[in-house]
Every structure is written in structure tokens, then in C-alpha cells.
Design a protein around this motif. Structure first.
Motif, PDB file in Angstrom:
ATOM      1  N   UNK A  56       4.667   6.326  -5.482  1.00  0.00           N
ATOM      2  CA  UNK A  56       5.756   6.940  -6.243  1.00  0.00           C
ATOM      3  C   UNK A  56       6.878   7.388  -5.304  1.00  0.00           C
ATOM      4  N   UNK A  57       8.073   6.889  -5.556  1.00  0.00           N
ATOM      5  CA  UNK A  57       9.255   7.315  -4.817  1.00  0.00           C
ATOM      6  C   UNK A  57      10.078   8.275  -5.660  1.00  0.00           C
ATOM      7  N   UNK A  58      11.236   8.641  -5.145  1.00  0.00           N
ATOM      8  CA  UNK A  58      12.020   9.688  -5.795  1.00  0.00           C
ATOM      9  C   UNK A  58      12.539   9.293  -7.178  1.00  0.00           C
ATOM     10  N   UNK A  59      12.880   8.020  -7.360  1.00  0.00           N
ATOM     11  CA  UNK A  59      13.371   7.580  -8.669  1.00  0.00           C
ATOM     12  C   UNK A  59      12.257   7.698  -9.702  1.00  0.00           C
ATOM     13  N   UNK A  60      11.104   7.135  -9.368  1.00  0.00           N
ATOM     14  CA  UNK A  60      10.000   7.148 -10.329  1.00  0.00           C
ATOM     15  C   UNK A  60       9.450   8.544 -10.588  1.00  0.00           C
ATOM     16  N   UNK A  61       9.550   9.419  -9.606  1.00  0.00           N
ATOM     17  CA  UNK A  61       9.101  10.796  -9.803  1.00  0.00           C
ATOM     18  C   UNK A  61       9.760  11.391 -11.047  1.00  0.00           C
ATOM     19  N   UNK A  62      11.097  11.347 -11.094  1.00  0.00           N
ATOM     20  CA  UNK A  62      11.821  11.919 -12.237  1.00  0.00           C
ATOM     21  C   UNK A  62      11.497  11.163 -13.525  1.00  0.00           C
ATOM     22  N   UNK A  68       0.899  -1.165   0.000  1.00  0.00           N
ATOM     23  CA  UNK A  68       0.000   0.000   0.000  1.00  0.00           C
ATOM     24  C   UNK A  68       0.924   1.197   0.000  1.00  0.00           C
ATOM     25  N   UNK A  69       1.117   1.785  -1.183  1.00  0.00           N
ATOM     26  CA  UNK A  69       2.136   2.824  -1.296  1.00  0.00           C
ATOM     27  C   UNK A  69       3.479   2.200  -1.008  1.00  0.00           C
ATOM     28  N   UNK A  70       4.274   2.848  -0.161  1.00  0.00           N
ATOM     29  CA  UNK A  70       5.566   2.268   0.192  1.00  0.00           C
ATOM     30  C   UNK A  70       5.487   1.428   1.458  1.00  0.00           C
ATOM     31  N   UNK A  71       4.269   1.184   1.920  1.00  0.00           N
ATOM     32  CA  UNK A  71       4.088   0.275   3.041  1.00  0.00           C
ATOM     33  C   UNK A  71       3.985  -1.137   2.480  1.00  0.00           C
ATOM     34  N   UNK A  72       4.628  -2.072   3.141  1.00  0.00           N
ATOM     35  CA  UNK A  72       4.463  -3.472   2.766  1.00  0.00           C
ATOM     36  C   UNK A  72       3.763  -4.167   3.927  1.00  0.00           C
ATOM     37  N   UNK A  73       2.685  -4.869   3.613  1.00  0.00           N
ATOM     38  CA  UNK A  73       1.919  -5.554   4.654  1.00  0.00           C
ATOM     39  C   UNK A  73       2.023  -7.059   4.451  1.00  0.00           C
ATOM     40  N   UNK A  74       2.509  -7.735   5.463  1.00  0.00           N
ATOM     41  CA  UNK A  74       2.591  -9.193   5.414  1.00  0.00           C
ATOM     42  C   UNK A  74       1.598  -9.719   6.450  1.00  0.00           C
ATOM     43  N   UNK A  75       0.525 -10.326   5.973  1.00  0.00           N
ATOM     44  CA  UNK A  75      -0.529 -10.801   6.877  1.00  0.00           C
ATOM     45  C   UNK A  75      -0.283 -12.260   7.237  1.00  0.00           C
ATOM     46  N   UNK A 100       6.548  17.848  -9.234  1.00  0.00           N
ATOM     47  CA  UNK A 100       7.494  16.861  -8.693  1.00  0.00           C
ATOM     48  C   UNK A 100       7.193  16.558  -7.222  1.00  0.00           C
ATOM     49  N   UNK A 101       6.871  17.589  -6.453  1.00  0.00           N
ATOM     50  CA  UNK A 101       6.546  17.381  -5.031  1.00  0.00           C
ATOM     51  C   UNK A 101       5.189  16.689  -4.868  1.00  0.00           C
ATOM     52  N   UNK A 102       4.231  17.097  -5.702  1.00  0.00           N
ATOM     53  CA  UNK A 102       2.890  16.505  -5.599  1.00  0.00           C
ATOM     54  C   UNK A 102       2.943  14.996  -5.851  1.00  0.00           C
ATOM     55  N   UNK A 103       3.822  14.577  -6.765  1.00  0.00           N
ATOM     56  CA  UNK A 103       3.900  13.145  -7.080  1.00  0.00           C
ATOM     57  C   UNK A 103       4.470  12.332  -5.918  1.00  0.00           C
ATOM     58  N   UNK A 104       5.325  12.968  -5.123  1.00  0.00           N
ATOM     59  CA  UNK A 104       5.913  12.253  -3.982  1.00  0.00           C
ATOM     60  C   UNK A 104       4.955  12.179  -2.795  1.00  0.00           C
ATOM     61  N   UNK A 105       3.917  13.005  -2.823  1.00  0.00           N
ATOM     62  CA  UNK A 105       2.976  13.058  -1.709  1.00  0.00           C
ATOM     63  C   UNK A 105       2.070  11.818  -1.733  1.00  0.00           C
ATOM     64  N   UNK A 120       4.891   1.799 -12.718  1.00  0.00           N
ATOM     65  CA  UNK A 120       4.994   1.039 -11.470  1.00  0.00           C
ATOM     66  C   UNK A 120       4.560  -0.412 -11.653  1.00  0.00           C
ATOM     67  N   UNK A 121       3.488  -0.600 -12.409  1.00  0.00           N
ATOM     68  CA  UNK A 121       2.990  -1.960 -12.617  1.00  0.00           C
ATOM     69  C   UNK A 121       4.004  -2.783 -13.394  1.00  0.00           C
TER      70      UNK A 121
END
Ligand SMILES: [Zn+2]
Length: 264
Positions: free
Chosen positions: A155-161, A40-47, A143-148, A194-195
Motif C-alpha cells: 500500500x502506497x500513499x494513494x491507495x492508503x486514502x 514484493x510490496x513496493x519492491x520489484x524483483x526481476x530474476x 492511515x500510518x499503519x496501512x503505509x507500514x 490492489x489486485x
């Protein structure tokens, strides 16, 4: 990770974080089944079975690697923060700065997770909502909006650019100056990039999780602009520009010719 771990029984669980091991001492993870692994975003959930989940967040430098039990790790053991092993797979979270064990109820109430915007990797991704949240950023630079992560999650910093290069948009353009169709294009490109990246990662096991947006597999030609300051643009040959922004001085990369400021 879902494909590698889901349905399997945990045979070993370790963490360097006392808050995690304390919960695992009281409610052992070993013996539970991994039910699912999801991002979920940059969170990884292991159930895990019996209502417990591990949430980790990568921040800037965290990563999860998958190994066979006899593989040599590609990072030093001292960078291990969390480890989950099954009979045939060892999942190691290196430099993962955030890790916590939560019940389903705690997860559902989790502030950070609830605030996330539509998840770009979610099959039920809400495109219209993502565009709407992007529009709300007004004069903020794109650029900032995409990181939000409250706008769109993932989206992380690499993919932003990379995304802004692919969209042909200058990274320091205020969102309000971009027409709706440009915002929609950014969202679609972000989702596609991303996909595609997740699919290419899933094909390999125990290979470091390299990112690519150019679809090239050679290590030196995976990205269009990120990390390529001063080098020639892969499309037009112009020198790639770079600038540090924000409190954490994250670098933004762009091509001055392929990504013209709006109005020029
Ligand atoms: Zn260019």
C-alpha cells in the motif's frame, strides 16, 4: 512486466547507478533470460537466469514503463535509472531511487525484504497474519499503519486514502479503536483494490501506469478522494478534506461525511 519479459533474452541493459553497472560489468545481464518479474510490496524483483536478480524500489516517484522499441518514452530520458531490453520490449525504470543486482542467496538474506508483512498481491496472501499485524499497531492511526510495509506490503500513499474511503473509516482513527471486523474489511478492500489495479494495468502496454479505484477509466474520475482536496465527494457531495502528516509531509485525503471518526 512478467508477461512482457519472462522467457525472453536480454539484448540491452543499462543503469545510471555505478553500483549496478559494476556488477553488470563483471556478470553481464545481456544474454541472460528473464525468468520472472514479481512484486514484493513496493519492491520489484526481476530474476535473470544464472542466479542474478535486479531489485528496485519505487519509493515515492519511481515507476516502470514498458515500450515497444520504436515507441516514444512518456518521460524524459534523463529520468531513466535502469533499462532492460529484449528483442521486442524495452522496460524503463524512471526515477527508481533504489536498484541493486543480487544473487539468490543475497536476496534470501535481504533485511528489507524479510521484514515485509504479507504481500497483498501474493496469491498465497496470509489474511489472518495481516489482520494480526494491523492489530499490533495499537494506538497508531490507521492511515500510518496501512503505509507500514511491515504490516502489509503493497500500500502506497494513494491507495492508503482510497482504501480508507472505501472502508468508510476516518484516516486518523487509532487502530485500537477499530473493531476486528473493520480491520478485516480494510484488509479485504486493500487486497481487492490492489489486485484490480494490477489487472487493469496489465491490459495495456506503453500506457502510463495510472491507478484507479473507482473502476472508471476516464483520467479525471479514477480516484475517490486522493488528489481531490476541496472537491465534492463522489458519493455524498461533501468537500474532500486533506492534511499533511509525517516527516515527509504526505497528504491524506478523506470525506468528512463518508468517513466519520469512531464514536461520533
Ligand atoms: Zn462522502
Amino acid at each position: 512486466m512478467h508477461r512482457a519479459l519472462a522467457g525472453k533474452t536480454v539484448t540491452r541493459f543499462e543503469s545510471v547507478y555505478p553500483s549496478v553497472t559494476r556488477v553488470a560489468d563483471d556478470h553481464p545481464i545481456v544474454g541472460r533470460t528473464v525468468e520472472s518479474v514479481s512484486a514484493r510490496g513496493k519492491h520489484l524483483l526481476i530474476a535473470f537466469s544464472h542466479d542474478l536478480a535486479l531489485r528496485t524500489h519505487m519509493r515515492m516517484h519511481g515507476s516502470w514503463h514498458l515500450y515497444r522499441p520504436d515507441d516514444r518514452w512518456q518521460r524524459p530520458a534523463r529520468e531513466m535509472r535502469v533499462l532492460i531490453a529484449t528483442s521486442d520490449i524495452v522496460a524503463v525504470g524512471f526515477n527508481v531511487p533504489v536498484a541493486e543486482l543480487l544473487t539468490g542467496r543475497e536476496l534470501a538474506r535481504h533485511q528489507e525484504l524479510r521484514a515485509l508483512g504479507p504481500d497483498l498481491l501474493d496469491a498465497a496472501f496470509d489474511r489472518a497474519e495481516a489482520i494480526r499485524r494491523l492489530q499490533e499497531r495499537g494506538r497508531e492511526v490507521v492511515a500510518d499503519a496501512l503505509l507500514n510495509q511491515r504490516v502489509m506490503a503493497g500500500i502506497g500513499n494513494v491507495f492508503k486514502s482510497e482504501i480508507l474511503f472505501l472502508a468508510g473509516i476516518h484516516p486518523f482513527t487509532p487502530v485500537s479503536r477499530l473493531p476486528d471486523e473493520a480491520l478485516a474489511r480494510v484488509v479485504d478492500i486493500a487486497r481487492e483494490a490492489l489486485t484490480a489495479n494490477v489487472l487493469s494495468r496489465a491490459q495495456t502496454l506503453s500506457v502510463s501506469m495510472a491507478r484507479t479505484t473507482t473502476r472508471a477509466m476516464e483520467p479525471n474520475s479514477r480516484l475517490w478522494v486522493y488528489g481531490r482536496g476541496g472537491k465534492p465527494c463522489r458519493r455524498c457531495g461533501s468537500s474532500i478534506e486533506t492534511r499533511k502528516t509525517g516527516l515527509d509531509a504526505r497528504l491524506t485525503y478523506w470525506c468528512p461525511r463518508c468517513q466519520k471518526p469512531v464514536g461520533d
